[in-house]
Write a protein that holds these residues in place. Structure first.
Motif, PDB file in Angstrom:
ATOM      1  N   VAL A 202      -3.528   7.240 -16.401  1.00 61.05           N
ATOM      2  CA  VAL A 202      -2.751   6.104 -16.930  1.00 61.05           C
ATOM      3  C   VAL A 202      -3.283   4.787 -16.368  1.00 61.05           C
ATOM      4  N   ILE A 203      -3.584   4.746 -15.077  1.00 56.38           N
ATOM      5  CA  ILE A 203      -4.086   3.514 -14.462  1.00 56.38           C
ATOM      6  C   ILE A 203      -5.413   3.100 -15.080  1.00 56.38           C
ATOM      7  N   VAL A 204      -6.309   4.058 -15.269  1.00 58.14           N
ATOM      8  CA  VAL A 204      -7.619   3.750 -15.851  1.00 58.14           C
ATOM      9  C   VAL A 204      -7.466   3.279 -17.293  1.00 58.14           C
ATOM     10  N   GLN A 205      -6.577   3.907 -18.073  1.00 59.62           N
ATOM     11  CA  GLN A 205      -6.358   3.516 -19.461  1.00 59.62           C
ATOM     12  C   GLN A 205      -5.805   2.100 -19.563  1.00 59.62           C
ATOM     13  N   ARG A 206      -4.882   1.739 -18.699  1.00 63.23           N
ATOM     14  CA  ARG A 206      -4.205   0.437 -18.782  1.00 63.23           C
ATOM     15  C   ARG A 206      -4.968  -0.677 -18.079  1.00 63.23           C
ATOM     16  N   GLU A 207      -5.638  -0.348 -16.961  1.00 61.66           N
ATOM     17  CA  GLU A 207      -6.209  -1.394 -16.121  1.00 61.66           C
ATOM     18  C   GLU A 207      -7.714  -1.261 -15.923  1.00 61.66           C
ATOM     19  N   GLY A 208      -8.306  -0.170 -16.431  1.00 62.24           N
ATOM     20  CA  GLY A 208      -9.720   0.065 -16.194  1.00 62.24           C
ATOM     21  C   GLY A 208      -9.954   0.646 -14.805  1.00 62.24           C
ATOM     22  N   TRP A 209     -11.213   0.969 -14.537  1.00 61.74           N
ATOM     23  CA  TRP A 209     -11.541   1.565 -13.246  1.00 61.74           C
ATOM     24  C   TRP A 209     -11.266   0.606 -12.099  1.00 61.74           C
ATOM     25  N   ARG A 210     -11.343  -0.692 -12.357  1.00 67.09           N
ATOM     26  CA  ARG A 210     -11.071  -1.672 -11.303  1.00 67.09           C
ATOM     27  C   ARG A 210      -9.625  -1.595 -10.843  1.00 67.09           C
ATOM     28  N   GLY A 211      -8.753  -1.087 -11.709  1.00 68.94           N
ATOM     29  CA  GLY A 211      -7.355  -0.974 -11.326  1.00 68.94           C
ATOM     30  C   GLY A 211      -7.133  -0.043 -10.144  1.00 68.94           C
ATOM     31  N   LEU A 212      -8.053   0.896  -9.942  1.00 67.39           N
ATOM     32  CA  LEU A 212      -7.932   1.830  -8.825  1.00 67.39           C
ATOM     33  C   LEU A 212      -8.311   1.191  -7.498  1.00 67.39           C
ATOM     34  N   TYR A 213      -8.846  -0.020  -7.556  1.00 68.74           N
ATOM     35  CA  TYR A 213      -9.310  -0.680  -6.332  1.00 68.74           C
ATOM     36  C   TYR A 213      -8.567  -1.983  -6.053  1.00 68.74           C
ATOM     37  N   ARG A 214      -7.399  -2.160  -6.654  1.00 66.67           N
ATOM     38  CA  ARG A 214      -6.606  -3.358  -6.362  1.00 66.67           C
ATOM     39  C   ARG A 214      -6.203  -3.340  -4.889  1.00 66.67           C
ATOM     40  N   GLY A 215      -6.496  -4.433  -4.208  1.00 69.61           N
ATOM     41  CA  GLY A 215      -6.129  -4.520  -2.800  1.00 69.61           C
ATOM     42  C   GLY A 215      -7.163  -3.954  -1.843  1.00 69.61           C
ATOM     43  N   LEU A 216      -8.350  -3.574  -2.350  1.00 66.48           N
ATOM     44  CA  LEU A 216      -9.360  -2.977  -1.473  1.00 66.48           C
ATOM     45  C   LEU A 216      -9.817  -3.956  -0.392  1.00 66.48           C
ATOM     46  N   THR A 217      -9.993  -5.227  -0.762  1.00 64.70           N
ATOM     47  CA  THR A 217     -10.478  -6.211   0.211  1.00 64.70           C
ATOM     48  C   THR A 217      -9.543  -6.323   1.402  1.00 64.70           C
ATOM     49  N   VAL A 218      -8.255  -6.527   1.120  1.00 65.21           N
ATOM     50  CA  VAL A 218      -7.293  -6.657   2.222  1.00 65.21           C
ATOM     51  C   VAL A 218      -7.119  -5.325   2.942  1.00 65.21           C
ATOM     52  N   SER A 219      -7.327  -4.214   2.224  1.00 62.43           N
ATOM     53  CA  SER A 219      -7.253  -2.908   2.870  1.00 62.43           C
ATOM     54  C   SER A 219      -8.353  -2.757   3.917  1.00 62.43           C
ATOM     55  N   LEU A 220      -9.563  -3.232   3.586  1.00 63.82           N
ATOM     56  CA  LEU A 220     -10.657  -3.191   4.555  1.00 63.82           C
ATOM     57  C   LEU A 220     -10.416  -4.184   5.689  1.00 63.82           C
ATOM     58  N   LEU A 221      -9.866  -5.354   5.341  1.00 63.19           N
ATOM     59  CA  LEU A 221      -9.516  -6.319   6.388  1.00 63.19           C
ATOM     60  C   LEU A 221      -8.461  -5.745   7.326  1.00 63.19           C
ATOM     61  N   LYS A 222      -7.535  -4.958   6.754  1.00 66.85           N
ATOM     62  CA  LYS A 222      -6.498  -4.332   7.569  1.00 66.85           C
ATOM     63  C   LYS A 222      -7.045  -3.161   8.359  1.00 66.85           C
ATOM     64  N   ALA A 223      -7.902  -2.376   7.703  1.00 64.26           N
ATOM     65  CA  ALA A 223      -8.396  -1.156   8.339  1.00 64.26           C
ATOM     66  C   ALA A 223      -9.213  -1.462   9.582  1.00 64.26           C
ATOM     67  N   ALA A 224      -9.994  -2.538   9.532  1.00 66.33           N
ATOM     68  CA  ALA A 224     -10.845  -2.858  10.669  1.00 66.33           C
ATOM     69  C   ALA A 224     -10.026  -3.162  11.923  1.00 66.33           C
ATOM     70  N   PRO A 225      -9.116  -4.150  11.900  1.00 64.56           N
ATOM     71  CA  PRO A 225      -8.347  -4.399  13.128  1.00 64.56           C
ATOM     72  C   PRO A 225      -7.406  -3.260  13.479  1.00 64.56           C
ATOM     73  N   ALA A 226      -6.857  -2.576  12.471  1.00 69.75           N
ATOM     74  CA  ALA A 226      -5.937  -1.477  12.759  1.00 69.75           C
ATOM     75  C   ALA A 226      -6.637  -0.369  13.524  1.00 69.75           C
TER      76      ALA A 226
END
Length: 323
Positions: free
Chosen positions: A274-298
């Motif tokens: 459903v996510i891929v149909q509605r938002e494309g493959w990029r929809g699966l990576y929403r928030g990746l940048t902040v996730s990496l920013l969070k993952a590093a200090p965490a």
């Protein structure tokens, strides 16, 4: 030291490992709480800025653009304290998760070393991968209801879906039953096994490099944790997003800050479709940048604090061997 003479990995007693893991979870959660809230808000956003310019059918949901833009929007509309929404269940989650995780990782590593024997030891990367994957799955399953509660509180806007943690538990139990606390467990386990396996394999490999003597304040553990987390997080991120989308399903789905969250099938594969149909493959990576920013200090704070706390508690307890 040769592989044949490698000693059993025993970094403190069980109590010391539990205490160090809990301390690491408590400290790291407080440090990265704002980034965690921002990440969850972006993961739950099904529309982009271009959607807002082309349609008015967004049901009043906010439009977040980037990490700093999301930070400004949350503070402007909900206040500074909104960056710590869900912090109570999240602190409980991080403390319990890390205590279980590090304890299971230690015990799994010892078991693997004993099974392999001193004459045919497992390669360090394989040993760390297996122990890390098993520890991650165990800790995730044991603490999953707290993870779901953390997500739902972080997804709340000015309208309070749940007035308190106690009321949230009672309401979910009443309206959704025991299964309601485990929405999204399948993608969580599917994500955490490769994530923690790769993380610990990379961490132990990087930690073995001669970083400690070249970096101040014992920062070698922090650097190893940061690099290992970035590598593991990128590969497992889509399943993390799927987990968040499933966690806010149920009777309260339309009451969170994003009021247009679709209703997804109960399966992991169906939600991805459903996510891929509605938002494309990029929809699966929403928030990746902040996730990496969070993952590093965490990860850096977690591993640095864990190693320091383990030494501290070991000094208090005299490092007595387990029976």
């Amino acid at each position: 030291m040769s592989a044949k003479t490698k000693p059993l990995k025993d970094e403190g007693s069980r109590l010391e490992v539990v205490a160090a893991g809990a301390t690491a979870g408590l400290v790291s959660r407080f440090v990265i709480a704002p980034l965690d809230v921002i990440k969850i808000r972006l993961q739950l956003q099904t529309h982009s800025l271009s959607d807002a310019l082309s349609t008015h059918n967004l049901h009043g949901g906010p439009i977040y653009k980037g990490t700093l833009g999301t930070l400004r929007a949350i503070v402007q509309h909900e206040g500074l304290t909104a960056l710590w929404k869900g912090n109570v269940p999240a602190e409980l989650l991080y403390v319990c998760y890390n205590a279980i995780h590090f304890t299971t990782y230690r015990q799994s590593t010892l078991l693997l070393q004993r099974l392999a024997g001193p004459s045919r030891p497992l390669p360090r990367a394989a040993e760390s991968f297996l122990a890390g994957a098993g520890a991650g799955a165990t800790a995730t399953a044991a603490t999953y209801p707290l993870d779901l509660l953390r997500t739902r509180f972080a997804a709340q806007g000015n309208e309070r879906v749940y007035p308190s943690l106690r009321r949230a538990v009672a309401q979910i139990a009443r309206d959704e039953g025991p299964a309601g606390f485990y929405r999204g467990l399948a993608p969580a386990l599917a994500q955490i096994v490769p994530y923690m396996g790769v993380f610990f394999a990379a961490y132990e490999t990087l930690r073995a490099l001669p970083l400690e003597g070249q970096l101040p304040f014992g920062a070698g553990d922090a650097v190893a944790g940061t690099l290992a987390s970035v590598v593991a997080k990128t590969g497992a991120f889509p399943l993390d997003l799927v987990r968040k989308r499933i966690q806010v399903q149920g009777p309260t789905r339309g009451r969170y800050v994003h009021r247009n969250i679709p209703e997804y099938p109960g399966t992991m594969a169906g939600t991805v479709r459903v996510i891929v149909q509605r938002e494309g493959w990029r929809g699966l990576y929403r928030g990746l940048t902040v996730s990496l920013l969070k993952a590093a200090p965490a990860s850096a704070v977690t591993m640095w604090t864990y190693e320091r706390a383990l030494k501290f508690y070991g000094g208090l307890g005299g490092r007595k061997e387990d029976p």
